[in-house]
Motif scaffolding. Structure first.
Motif, PDB file in Angstrom:
ATOM      1  N   THR A 248       0.833  -1.201   0.000  1.00  0.00           N
ATOM      2  CA  THR A 248       0.000   0.000   0.000  1.00  0.00           C
ATOM      3  C   THR A 248       0.866   1.249   0.000  1.00  0.00           C
ATOM      4  N   LEU A 249       0.324   2.300  -0.596  1.00  0.00           N
ATOM      5  CA  LEU A 249       0.953   3.620  -0.629  1.00  0.00           C
ATOM      6  C   LEU A 249       0.007   4.591   0.057  1.00  0.00           C
ATOM      7  N   ASN A 250       0.522   5.325   1.037  1.00  0.00           N
ATOM      8  CA  ASN A 250      -0.309   6.238   1.809  1.00  0.00           C
ATOM      9  C   ASN A 250       0.270   7.647   1.747  1.00  0.00           C
ATOM     10  N   TYR A 251      -0.596   8.623   1.486  1.00  0.00           N
ATOM     11  CA  TYR A 251      -0.155  10.020   1.411  1.00  0.00           C
ATOM     12  C   TYR A 251      -1.011  10.850   2.374  1.00  0.00           C
ATOM     13  N   GLU A 252      -0.348  11.680   3.190  1.00  0.00           N
ATOM     14  CA  GLU A 252      -1.032  12.565   4.128  1.00  0.00           C
ATOM     15  C   GLU A 252      -0.563  13.988   3.917  1.00  0.00           C
ATOM     16  N   LYS A 253      -1.513  14.914   3.885  1.00  0.00           N
ATOM     17  CA  LYS A 253      -1.200  16.321   3.693  1.00  0.00           C
ATOM     18  C   LYS A 253      -2.104  17.165   4.578  1.00  0.00           C
ATOM     19  N   ASN A 254      -1.506  18.018   5.406  1.00  0.00           N
ATOM     20  CA  ASN A 254      -2.248  18.914   6.281  1.00  0.00           C
ATOM     21  C   ASN A 254      -1.801  20.349   6.020  1.00  0.00           C
ATOM     22  N   TRP A 255      -2.742  21.240   5.764  1.00  0.00           N
ATOM     23  CA  TRP A 255      -2.418  22.652   5.600  1.00  0.00           C
ATOM     24  C   TRP A 255      -3.586  23.479   6.135  1.00  0.00           C
TER      25      TRP A 255
ATOM     26  N   ARG B 220     -14.370  19.403  11.323  1.00  0.00           N
ATOM     27  CA  ARG B 220     -15.769  19.835  11.351  1.00  0.00           C
ATOM     28  C   ARG B 220     -16.572  19.180  10.237  1.00  0.00           C
ATOM     29  N   TYR B 221     -16.020  19.216   9.025  1.00  0.00           N
ATOM     30  CA  TYR B 221     -16.663  18.571   7.882  1.00  0.00           C
ATOM     31  C   TYR B 221     -15.757  17.441   7.436  1.00  0.00           C
ATOM     32  N   LEU B 222     -16.306  16.221   7.407  1.00  0.00           N
ATOM     33  CA  LEU B 222     -15.483  15.039   7.184  1.00  0.00           C
ATOM     34  C   LEU B 222     -16.101  14.163   6.103  1.00  0.00           C
ATOM     35  N   ILE B 223     -15.257  13.580   5.276  1.00  0.00           N
ATOM     36  CA  ILE B 223     -15.745  12.680   4.231  1.00  0.00           C
ATOM     37  C   ILE B 223     -14.703  11.593   3.979  1.00  0.00           C
ATOM     38  N   THR B 224     -15.193  10.382   3.757  1.00  0.00           N
ATOM     39  CA  THR B 224     -14.333   9.235   3.471  1.00  0.00           C
ATOM     40  C   THR B 224     -14.957   8.441   2.339  1.00  0.00           C
ATOM     41  N   ALA B 225     -14.129   8.018   1.392  1.00  0.00           N
ATOM     42  CA  ALA B 225     -14.583   7.171   0.292  1.00  0.00           C
ATOM     43  C   ALA B 225     -13.633   5.985   0.159  1.00  0.00           C
ATOM     44  N   ASN B 226     -14.198   4.776   0.035  1.00  0.00           N
ATOM     45  CA  ASN B 226     -13.415   3.554  -0.126  1.00  0.00           C
ATOM     46  C   ASN B 226     -13.808   2.856  -1.411  1.00  0.00           C
ATOM     47  N   PHE B 227     -12.868   2.105  -1.952  1.00  0.00           N
ATOM     48  CA  PHE B 227     -13.186   1.254  -3.107  1.00  0.00           C
ATOM     49  C   PHE B 227     -12.287   0.031  -3.061  1.00  0.00           C
ATOM     50  N   ARG B 228     -12.885  -1.122  -3.345  1.00  0.00           N
ATOM     51  CA  ARG B 228     -12.098  -2.350  -3.430  1.00  0.00           C
ATOM     52  C   ARG B 228     -12.646  -3.207  -4.565  1.00  0.00           C
TER      53      ARG B 228
ATOM     54  N   ASN C  46      -7.276 -11.978  -5.508  1.00  0.00           N
ATOM     55  CA  ASN C  46      -6.468 -10.841  -5.947  1.00  0.00           C
ATOM     56  C   ASN C  46      -7.309  -9.577  -5.809  1.00  0.00           C
ATOM     57  N   SER C  47      -6.743  -8.544  -5.175  1.00  0.00           N
ATOM     58  CA  SER C  47      -7.556  -7.379  -4.840  1.00  0.00           C
ATOM     59  C   SER C  47      -6.799  -6.079  -5.095  1.00  0.00           C
ATOM     60  N   TYR C  48      -7.579  -5.031  -5.383  1.00  0.00           N
ATOM     61  CA  TYR C  48      -7.073  -3.664  -5.487  1.00  0.00           C
ATOM     62  C   TYR C  48      -7.947  -2.789  -4.592  1.00  0.00           C
ATOM     63  N   LEU C  49      -7.319  -1.886  -3.862  1.00  0.00           N
ATOM     64  CA  LEU C  49      -8.080  -1.092  -2.904  1.00  0.00           C
ATOM     65  C   LEU C  49      -7.623   0.361  -2.918  1.00  0.00           C
ATOM     66  N   GLY C  50      -8.516   1.229  -2.469  1.00  0.00           N
ATOM     67  CA  GLY C  50      -8.190   2.649  -2.390  1.00  0.00           C
ATOM     68  C   GLY C  50      -9.083   3.354  -1.396  1.00  0.00           C
ATOM     69  N   ARG C  51      -8.570   4.447  -0.827  1.00  0.00           N
ATOM     70  CA  ARG C  51      -9.363   5.229   0.121  1.00  0.00           C
ATOM     71  C   ARG C  51      -8.933   6.687   0.064  1.00  0.00           C
ATOM     72  N   LEU C  52      -9.903   7.593   0.153  1.00  0.00           N
ATOM     73  CA  LEU C  52      -9.664   9.023   0.261  1.00  0.00           C
ATOM     74  C   LEU C  52     -10.357   9.533   1.516  1.00  0.00           C
ATOM     75  N   MET C  53      -9.640  10.302   2.330  1.00  0.00           N
ATOM     76  CA  MET C  53     -10.229  10.909   3.528  1.00  0.00           C
ATOM     77  C   MET C  53      -9.879  12.393   3.546  1.00  0.00           C
ATOM     78  N   TYR C  54     -10.894  13.204   3.825  1.00  0.00           N
ATOM     79  CA  TYR C  54     -10.673  14.651   3.911  1.00  0.00           C
ATOM     80  C   TYR C  54     -11.521  15.202   5.055  1.00  0.00           C
ATOM     81  N   ASN C  55     -10.933  16.123   5.815  1.00  0.00           N
ATOM     82  CA  ASN C  55     -11.741  16.853   6.777  1.00  0.00           C
ATOM     83  C   ASN C  55     -11.237  18.282   6.886  1.00  0.00           C
ATOM     84  N   PHE C  56     -12.144  19.164   7.143  1.00  0.00           N
ATOM     85  CA  PHE C  56     -11.822  20.574   7.359  1.00  0.00           C
ATOM     86  C   PHE C  56     -12.040  20.894   8.822  1.00  0.00           C
ATOM     87  N   ASP C  57     -10.928  21.108   9.513  1.00  0.00           N
ATOM     88  CA  ASP C  57     -10.973  21.543  10.906  1.00  0.00           C
ATOM     89  C   ASP C  57     -11.716  20.528  11.789  1.00  0.00           C
TER      90      ASP C  57
END
Length: 988
Positions: A486-493, A562-570, A549-560
């Protein structure tokens, strides 16, 4: 002392120490608002996987890359802080208490997340009381603790698996058990896991949380994280307990004279002689259980270890049933380079299981029903002119052994050797960019041996001539490997927080099995292995494999936050299905809104946190598919050899191949709310969900002209919908006395919404009856009982009256109807913890309401149709015209008065005091004087009280576990016992 206990029990992860090559060293002390140091507090360099924990004096030392680095300081039960290093080399921090900290990190699929940012339905189960309860299986720690997670114990036999349903059953023939993930390795069996090695358990309940596991997640996912060493905190822990168990409830049967009277009434000539036996007393004995656990943990910032060994023995209340296990674990963390961490998790378990026959059998080898049904006028042993002293048999039923013959006659034992673990490599490519490679294995070696000497029982002798001993042996090996990258990327600004995950995983299993059976053994009974069998009656080998055999992905975003969203796919591709249907695609999305963070909520002081969340997703069911489910497999039968040889007879499969077979797919929607009030003294979680399973796998019957019996087919739909509520309160919190309560309740409604082709399916055969207990049809739930309605006993004839349901004036099978369901209307649990100075008291209640049970055991103990002994209920039987009673007359060979009917459907609702523990912890000052950091003793009682109207041994048992439709049937099942245990835990 309290803070140290909190550190050892509640801290989820020991974060990794920073490695060589860093420029700035920062030191400091972490304290609470009372100026007390906090050992085990986490200090993490934000945006990296580098960190450390404070030592026993609350001190830490950590290297950081530059002055712009940010330290994240946290401790469970306290609010976290983020501090920019700047030009500081000494940073002391004071953390404020926060009982239900939103910054607590919990484990989710392929990663971790702050609890406050979770947008899905995840239940976290505290394992702090595991050390003070005689828990052998991980599933026991979930009983009564998580809303929507129903844990039942179908059999009290040592080593038997528990049954878990997460938000109801989703399948009939495929699996209904959740997927377990232990330190990142998926498995379906945790019985070999040493429970004392567990650090935390998370249950992913809804599709949006579990979809990252795709084809194996329709029944929920249970994530188990084991303990790890902590830097600069060397520790030796030892725990031991010993206890005994006994049968929790007794079913009274006729004494010798009462039995003789009944038999004579039925036309048998029975007298009470010199030999009589209380079979209940002979079969149900006192059980014993014990456990010894020793662990070592510690390390440095760069290298940490946790090593443990344990021995567990559970001897049941019916001999010789027992479960003995030896286990070993080594968890290692090594920071090889500043950018590379290597983690190793290794466990080995050796388990030996002695079995007794209990389920689905009313006949000669049923131990539990044998204890109730063996004639009390019969002795245990008898003399035979040829065989000497042997187990006696029922004089009125040729070939029927007494229950002790089934218990002690055969020598039978299963042995399992299991190696389970993984190696994980974490590489930091750049700030916020990480690569993880996870390679795991699960190897199981299983053996089972059975031997019955020539002269002990009728089974070894045979009804038509001596078999001169029986024996068989089974050997199997299962090897599964897992490789994930797996490859994981995190960015906070500013106030934006973003993370992305992508990966691929492969998993393969190979299995082989060999079996041999024989008879005609030496008379001395010394050599019991198959080489001593004079005649081989059966022998074969078999093997199979599957690949995923599997492929997977996830995106997570939140603002403060306060507003949060997560999407998964496999996407999962399985070898179990034919080409064209091998791939399944499982998406999910969830979102959360922290209402309490909005400006208009700032004046609402009594609310600390309020979050609304919702999610949608799809999961599949991989585990329920046979390895070659879509293919028809021929069978081979030996025949008399020919000259020249021509091979065995080839038989076509009994089922039709189906290349169109697909996954079962469960689509689930969830909406929930999380609320914390009064400075965390009251927290509430509520969820509502709707689960719909399409393409339900069923064996559809085919006409005889087809040449097949059935076809496995996607042929139905199933629905679960429900509500869940969790309430946690701090009732009293003073320096000397604390009292907390955790309560959960869950409502679930299960229903078959569609059946194609065949509209009726029947399950659960009963010996001596032509009907089945369970029906599957549209509009009914799984576990629906089907039969006649019993309307009482005819006072003139003594026969049972059955309702004419169809109104045709005749009694026939068409008068059968639905009699109730084993599905509960709701389940609940309540745990209380009270602490006064060094004393603690905890008690856990578990309950189920609205569920029925079919007491099939009563078919045999109240049937009065053959020579088996009966329960004392039959003392109220009809005996002459005019008798008013609910127990029909005795017959001989006629089962019409004990047909499958409402007479045997009982209210199985119950409230159980599942466990209660009293413990005492030595004061810190005294413990330190004797070179201990912690010491406690405790006494625990399990299954102490059960409040129920159910007439059988236990309302939770289930004799039929092979199908999701067969629930709540008690048919000679090994009863659950009541246990009393005393133990000690010490730490150096």
């Amino acid at each position: 002392m309290g803070k140290r206990v909190t550190m050892f029990i509640a801290m989820i992860f020991a974060v990794v120490g920073l490695a060589n090559g860093q420029d700035i060293t920062v030191k400091g002390v972490i304290k609470d608002q009372q100026n007390q140091t906090l050992p085990g507090a986490s200090v993490l360099v934000k945006g990296t996987q580098s960190g450390t924990v404070t030592d026993v004096d609350g001190k830490y030392s950590i290297g950081v890359p530059n002055a712009q680095s940010v330290l994240v300081i946290s401790f469970i039960g306290y609010g976290s802080q983020e501090i920019t290093v700047g030009n500081q080399t000494q940073i002391n921090v004071t953390l404020s208490a926060d009982l239900k900290s939103l910054d607590e990190v919990i484990v989710i699929g392929y990663g971790t997340q702050k609890r406050g940012d979770v947008t899905t339905a995840i239940a976290s189960v505290s394992t702090k009381d595991i050390e003070e309860r005689p828990i052998i299986q991980a599933a026991q720690a979930l009983q009564g603790k998580a809303a929507g997670v129903q844990v039942t114990q179908p059999s009290g036999k040592p080593g038997s698996a528990l049954s878990i349903r997460v938000r109801g059953a989703t399948s009939v023939q495929a699996g209904n058990e959740p997927l377990y993930v232990i330190d990142g390795v998926p498995t379906m069996d945790t019985r070999d896991l040493n429970v004392n090695d567990i650090e935390s358990i998370q249950v992913l309940k809804d599709a949006s949380s579990a979809a990252i596991y795709g084809a194996r997640a329709s029944n929920g996912v249970v994530i188990v994280t084991t303990k790890r060493g902590k830097a600069n905190q060397s520790q030796v822990s030892f725990g031991a307990y010993y206890g005994f168990s006994n049968i929790a409830k007794k079913i009274n049967v006729l004494n010798p004279q009462q039995y003789a009277d009944l038999m004579n009434e039925m036309g048998n000539n029975v007298t009470v002689g010199s030999q009589t036996t209380d079979w209940n007393k002979e079969v149900f004995k006192k059980g014993h259980n014990q456990n010894y656990q020793l662990s070592f943990s510690g390390g440095t910032d760069k290298s940490k270890y946790f090593v443990s060994g344990a021995m567990t023995r559970d001897n049941g209340i019916i001999k010789p049933a027992s479960y003995n296990r030896y286990s070993f674990r080594a968890n290692l963390d090594n920071q090889i380079k500043s950018w590379f961490k290597l983690t190793t998790n290794f466990s080995y378990a050796n388990a030996k299981i002695r079995d007794v026959k209990d389920n689905n059998n009313a006949g000669r080898n049923a131990v539990v029903l044998g204890a109730l049904g063996a004639p009390p006028t019969m002795g245990i042993y008898t003399q035979d002119s040829i065989r000497g002293t042997i187990f006696s048999t029922n004089p009125l039923k040729a070939g029927w052994d007494n229950p002790l013959a089934a218990m002690y006659g055969p020598t039978q034992a299963a042995k399992d050797n299991r190696i389970f673990g993984n190696v994980v490599g974490d590489i930091t490519l750049a700030k916020g960019l990480f690569v993880r490679s996870n390679f795991g294995i699960d190897y199981m070696n299983h053996s089972n041996d059975y031997y019955l000497d020539p002269y002990r029982t009728t089974e070894g002798w045979g009804s038509s001539g001596s078999t001169h001993g029986l024996g068989n042996a089974t050997r199997s090996n299962s090897f599964t490997y897992l490789w994930e990258n797996t490859l994981n990327y995190e960015k906070n600004w500013n106030k934006h927080n973003f993370s992305a995950l992508a990966g691929t995983t492969v998993q393969k299993n190979t299995w082989n099995n060999s079996y041999i059976a024989g008879r005609d053994f030496p008379s001395d009974g010394i050599v019991k292995t198959m080489n001593a069998a004079n005649e081989i009656t059966d022998a074969y080998t078999e093997q199979s494999e599957w690949f995923l055999n599997s492929y997977l992905g996830r995106l997570m975003y939140n603002f403060d936050s306060r507003y949060l969203i997560t999407a998964n796919f496999r996407a999962d591709g399985s070898s179990k299905l034919a080409k064209g249907n091998q791939w399944g695609f499982f998406p999910s999305v969830s979102a959360g809104w922290r209402i309490s963070a909005e400006p208009f909520m700032q004046d609402v002081k009594f609310i600390n946190d309020l979050k609304l969340r919702g999610g949608w997703g799809q999961n599949g069911n991989q585990e329920g598919l046979a390895n070659y489910a879509s293919y028809g497999l021929n069978t081979y039968t030996r025949r008399t050899p020919t000259v020249p040889p021509s091979g065995p007879a080839v038989t076509n499969p009994s089922y039709a191949p189906n290349p169109d077979l697909r996954w079962e797919t469960t689509t689930q929607s969830n909406i929930g709310i999380d609320l914390s009030m009064l400075q965390g003294r009251v927290t509430v979680t509520a969820d509502a969900y709707l689960k719909k399973t399409n393409d339900l796998l069923l064996n559809v019957p085919l006409p005889n002209t087809s040449g097949y019996t059935y076809m496995p087919r996607n042929s139905g739909k199933l629905e679960n919908k429900g509500l869940e509520f969790v309430l946690s309160t701090v009732n009293f919190d003073k320096s000397a006395f604390q009292w907390t309560t955790d309560f959960n309740i869950a409502f679930n409604k299960n229903k078959i919404t569609d059946l194609q082709l065949s509209k009726i399916y029947r399950y659960a055969d009963v010996e001596g009856r032509s009907d089945q207990i369970i029906i599957l049809q549209e509009g009914a739930s799984l576990g629906t009982f089907y039969g006649y309605i019993a309307e009482g006993v005819n006072p003139e004839t003594g026969d049972m009256i059955y309702k004419d349901v169809n109104g045709d004036g005749a009694f026939s099978p068409s008068d059968r109807t639905i009699l109730g369901s084993a599905q509960p209307k709701f389940t609940y649990g309540m745990n209380n913890n009270l602490t006064y100075k060094s004393f603690s008291l905890s008690f856990l209640f578990q309950g189920s309401q609205g569920n029925k049970a079919f007491n099939a055991s009563r078919l045999e103990t109240e049937g009065m149709y053959d020579s088996k002994n009966q329960s004392t209920e039959v003392l109220r039987r009809w005996q002459k015209a005019g008798d008013i009673t609910d127990i029909p007359r005795a017959t001989d060979g006629n089962v019409n008065n004990s047909l499958i009917s409402s007479r045997f459907v009982e209210n199985a609702s119950f409230l159980r005091l599942k466990s209660t523990t009293i413990s005492y912890a030595l004061k810190k000052e005294f413990a330190n004087k004797i070179k201990l950091s912690r010491a406690s003793i405790y006494v625990t009682a399990q299954n102490l009280l059960t409040f129920t109207k159910y007439k059988g041994f236990d309302p939770e048992v289930n004799a039929f576990t092979s199908s999701g439709a067969t629930l709540g049937i008690d048919y000679g099942t090994y009863p659950v016992s009541r246990a009393f245990v005393a133990g000690i835990n010490v730490q150096f």
